[in-house]
Motif scaffolding. Sequence first.
Motif, PDB file in Angstrom:
ATOM      1  N   GLY A   9       0.825  -1.203   0.000  1.00  0.00           N
ATOM      2  CA  GLY A   9       0.000   0.000   0.000  1.00  0.00           C
ATOM      3  C   GLY A   9       0.855   1.246   0.000  1.00  0.00           C
ATOM      4  O   GLY A   9       2.004   1.234  -0.435  1.00  0.00           O
ATOM      5  N   TYR A  10       0.281   2.293   0.528  1.00  0.00           N
ATOM      6  CA  TYR A  10       0.929   3.595   0.499  1.00  0.00           C
ATOM      7  C   TYR A  10       2.256   3.617   1.243  1.00  0.00           C
ATOM      8  O   TYR A  10       2.436   2.934   2.248  1.00  0.00           O
ATOM      9  N   TYR A  42      -5.147   1.149  -0.534  1.00  0.00           N
ATOM     10  CA  TYR A  42      -5.108   2.047  -1.692  1.00  0.00           C
ATOM     11  C   TYR A  42      -6.517   2.510  -2.029  1.00  0.00           C
ATOM     12  O   TYR A  42      -7.461   1.737  -1.976  1.00  0.00           O
ATOM     13  N   PRO A  64       0.903   2.956  -4.866  1.00  0.00           N
ATOM     14  CA  PRO A  64       0.146   1.704  -4.917  1.00  0.00           C
ATOM     15  C   PRO A  64      -0.700   1.551  -6.187  1.00  0.00           C
ATOM     16  O   PRO A  64      -1.177   0.454  -6.474  1.00  0.00           O
ATOM     17  N   ASP A 114      -1.937  -1.892  -7.840  1.00  0.00           N
ATOM     18  CA  ASP A 114      -3.355  -2.101  -8.122  1.00  0.00           C
ATOM     19  C   ASP A 114      -3.554  -2.512  -9.581  1.00  0.00           C
ATOM     20  O   ASP A 114      -4.266  -3.475  -9.867  1.00  0.00           O
ATOM     21  N   ARG A 160      -9.071  -4.798  -0.550  1.00  0.00           N
ATOM     22  CA  ARG A 160      -8.649  -3.395  -0.554  1.00  0.00           C
ATOM     23  C   ARG A 160      -9.127  -2.664   0.704  1.00  0.00           C
ATOM     24  O   ARG A 160     -10.235  -2.878   1.174  1.00  0.00           O
TER      25      ARG A 160
END
Length: 189
Positions: free
Chosen positions: A8-9, A137, A145, A149, A165
């Motif tokens: 993720g971020y 995300y 991300p 994705d 998610r």
Amino acid sequence: MSRIWVTGYRAYELGVFKDNDPKVAVLKYALKQRLVEQLEQGMDWLITGGQPGVELWAADLATELKADYPQLQLAVFVPFEDFGKNWKEANQAKLAKAKSQADFFAATYKGDYQGPFQLQGYQDFILEHSDGAVLVYDKDFEGKPAYDDRAMTTFQEKAPYPVNRIDMEDLQEYANDYQEAINEEKWNS
């Protein structure tokens, strides 16, 4: 599913620049809830990378969750061997901690950074060696991300690959739950 990729971020994308930022507690709370769900469904490997942010927070959580889920194993993969060597010392220490806590650590490419193909190859490797993902995300909040994705979505065209998610709306709900839990804890003290 037994091998779940968690990504993720990056911390900076979330405006997190200190470990004691309240956002970290909420993000770890959200991740922990989702990881426990995955563990209850049979996850035995948490696979993550070494990026400061969601990935290294997930590595910390894996270590913490092993107390209640001793079957859980942690694999940390990085796209090349010298990954992180130019980072600030604090982030290098976090990566070193994740490496030391991991049951398995490897780089998908030997040597230094050579080009974007290594990052693409890293994604392909992780997708091929995991059974699903937990992705922090939100399409309305672009960031790194987005590449993961898109790679996951493309991969889903070839094979079943569930992606769990966590978007900004989910994070807000987790923030509310987290605050309620803290308030209840204070009330019961």
